[in-house]
Scaffold this active site. Structure first.
Site, short mmCIF file in Angstrom:
data_model
loop_
_atom_site.label_atom_id
_atom_site.label_comp_id
_atom_site.label_asym_id
_atom_site.label_seq_id
_atom_site.Cartn_x
_atom_site.Cartn_y
_atom_site.Cartn_z
N ASN A 1 0.80 -1.23 0.00
CA ASN A 1 0.00 0.00 0.00
C ASN A 1 0.83 1.28 0.00
O ASN A 1 0.33 2.36 0.30
CB ASN A 1 -0.97 -0.01 1.18
CG ASN A 1 -1.81 -1.27 1.19
OD1 ASN A 1 -1.71 -2.07 2.10
ND2 ASN A 1 -2.59 -1.49 0.15
N VAL B 1 1.71 6.95 0.29
CA VAL B 1 0.84 6.02 1.01
C VAL B 1 -0.54 6.05 0.38
O VAL B 1 -1.11 7.10 0.14
CB VAL B 1 0.75 6.41 2.50
CG1 VAL B 1 -0.24 5.51 3.24
CG2 VAL B 1 2.13 6.33 3.15
N CYS B 2 -1.08 4.86 0.14
CA CYS B 2 -2.41 4.73 -0.46
C CYS B 2 -3.29 3.91 0.48
O CYS B 2 -3.25 2.69 0.47
CB CYS B 2 -2.31 4.06 -1.83
SG CYS B 2 -3.90 3.87 -2.63
N ILE B 3 -4.03 4.63 1.32
CA ILE B 3 -5.02 3.99 2.18
C ILE B 3 -6.30 4.82 2.14
O ILE B 3 -6.26 6.02 1.88
CB ILE B 3 -4.53 3.80 3.64
CG1 ILE B 3 -4.11 5.13 4.27
CG2 ILE B 3 -3.42 2.77 3.71
CD1 ILE B 3 -3.76 5.02 5.75
#
Length: 169
Positions: A81, A88-90
């Site tokens: 992620n 950051v990819c959340i």
């Protein structure tokens, strides 16, 4: 915003000072810029990231808290992620509202009630439990699914060692 609005108090949550969250520390990169923060994240216990000291930057938009900050790891990290540039990819950091792909519910995305604490708790959870179904780093996600205790584990261990060596530079 009202004239009496104190940006510094807004950004520096009194909760964070009174009840620090275990696993990270956060502060301004430059005292004159409330919109750029540096965070140090300690790799969560009982995970492959345990013992790591990962540096990241949080950049807040001028219209925070209506829109989410961006988070970028400065320390190299191998994670499904986190893209190869460190972004950051959340869900919690995705723009508010409906997901045009229908993958995320609006309540999983950014809400103005989120704080540095809730962001960091989500990131620490992400380190402990990657989401391989929605990867930012497809190669890391593939290794995590297919070779978690082999190549994925070796790459993470290398990042942890490197993070320890460069943590306080």
């Amino acid at each position: 915003m009202p004239k009496s609005f104190d940006k510094k108090k807004f950004f520096f949550s009194t909760e964070l000072n009174k009840n620090p969250v275990e696993g990270f520390s956060a502060g301004l990169i430059d005292d004159n810029d409330l919109y750029r923060w540096e965070v140090l994240i300690i790799g969560p216990p009982d995970t492959l990231y345990e013992g790591g000291v990962f540096k990241a930057h949080l950049t807040f938009p001028k219209d925070y808290p209506l829109r989410p900050p961006k988070m970028k790891f400065i320390t190299e990290i191998w994670h499904p992620n986190v893209d190869k540039n460190g972004d950051v990819c959340i869900s919690i950091l995705h723009e508010p509202g409906e997901d045009k792909y229908g993958y995320e519910k609006p309540e999983e995305r950014w809400l103005p009630i989120h704080t540095v604490e809730t962001i960091m708790i989500s990131v620490i959870s992400m380190l402990a439990d990657p989401n391989g179904d929605s990867p930012a780093n497809v190669d890391a996600a593939k290794e995590w699914r297919e070779d978690r205790n082999g190549e994925f584990k070796r790459k993470v261990a290398r990042c942890v060692r490197k993070s320890q060596e460069t943590a306080f530079e």
